[in-house]
Design an enzyme around this catalytic site. Structure first.
Site, short mmCIF file in Angstrom:
data_model
loop_
_atom_site.label_atom_id
_atom_site.label_comp_id
_atom_site.label_asym_id
_atom_site.label_seq_id
_atom_site.Cartn_x
_atom_site.Cartn_y
_atom_site.Cartn_z
N ASN A 11 37.33 76.72 37.26
CA ASN A 11 37.38 76.56 38.04
C ASN A 11 38.22 77.43 38.73
O ASN A 11 39.13 77.54 37.70
CB ASN A 11 37.42 74.90 38.93
N ALA A 108 48.08 83.31 31.50
CA ALA A 108 49.46 82.85 33.02
C ALA A 108 49.33 81.24 32.64
O ALA A 108 50.00 80.95 33.35
CB ALA A 108 48.60 83.87 33.79
N ASP A 109 48.31 80.81 32.88
CA ASP A 109 48.30 79.90 33.20
C ASP A 109 48.79 78.76 32.09
O ASP A 109 49.70 77.78 32.44
CB ASP A 109 46.30 79.27 32.48
#
Length: 262
Positions: A11, A108-109
């Site tokens: 998502n 990055a998350d």
């Protein structure tokens, strides 16, 4: 207002902040191929449905683990909202110092989640994200990203079950009443949910033991994180907004740094 965008494998999560308050959030499917115009109009229409006009957006920040959609997404943000988004990448001030062997391999998350946990709850901390993969990230009190563990996510494991076996059906992921299941669906649910709970407890226990950190906080996030966090005492905090809040905190640090450089 600030638009924060977390591009995950499943998502795209968008959050809108009015200063430090999250005033809206929604999701788009990552797997759908979109042009820059489709991204811009889709996000604009959803914002309008939430009584937010595109001219209300003054800036944007994006963290992504899906490089192939970034050109269309960033182009859509620039064209339809007239802002150039900040990308969470090397050179951006995150407040997290990565001390692993290859810092560029850290998604990055995961950096954003670490920044969110440090900024909101302090360190040391273990940050668990129940997404397409389940990730466990260890952050020191000084803000260093020390180590991480990656395992298949609950839904990923479930999809492997029903796509790789001839007779196992697609099921709802939820905790059954008993682990001693008496039919196929609850047997699968028991294996998936209790298995994830057991994995969480084992990994957290050993991360704490090997790190030697005391008074460590365990912070969970991700869509199915609430299901697991309710069932184990090893998770201290469940925060579904952690990634979006982490993006906001990184944006504030980066803007402060840019102001100092002027």
């Amino acid at each position: 207002m600030l638009m924060t965008i977390d591009v995950g494998n499943t998502n795209i999560t968008v959050g809108i902040f009015d200063k430090q308050k999250l005033v809206g959030n929604f999701r788009l499917t990552t797997g759908m191929t979109r042009t820059s115009d489709e991204f811009g109009t889709a996000i604009g229409e959803i914002l309008r449905y939430n009584d937010i006009e595109k001219q209300d957006i003054s800036d944007a920040i994006i963290a992504s683990v899906v490089p192939k959609i970034m050109h269309s997404l960033t182009s859509g943000i620039i064209k339809y909202f007239e802002v150039h988004p900040i990308l969470v990448e090397p050179g951006v001030r995150t407040g997290v110092k990565i001390i692993t062997e290859n810092p560029r391999q850290i998604g990055a998350d995961r950096i954003v989640n670490a920044a969110g946990a440090l900024g909101l709850y302090g360190g040391p901390a273990i940050v668990i994200d129940y997404g397409t993969a389940t990730t466990y990230d260890l952050v020191s009190a000084e803000g260093a990203y020390v180590s991480g563990v990656i395992a298949p996510g609950i839904r990923t494991s479930a999809e492997a079950l029903w796509s790789k076996t001839a007779k196992l059906p697609e099921i709802e992921i939820r905790k059954p009443e008993h682990i001693l299941a008496k039919e196929t669906i609850s047997s699968m649910q028991a294996g998936l949910v209790y298995g994830q709970i057991g994995q969480t407890e084992y990994i957290v226990k050993h991360m704490i033991a090997e790190s030697g950190y005391e008074d460590i906080k365990v912070v969970a996030t991700g869509g199915l994180g609430n299901l697991i966090s309710k069932e184990t005492d090893c998770i201290n905090i469940y925060d579904p907004e952690l990634t979006l809040q982490g993006l906001r905190l990184i944006y504030e640090k980066e803007m402060k740094n840019r102001g100092a450089d002027r």
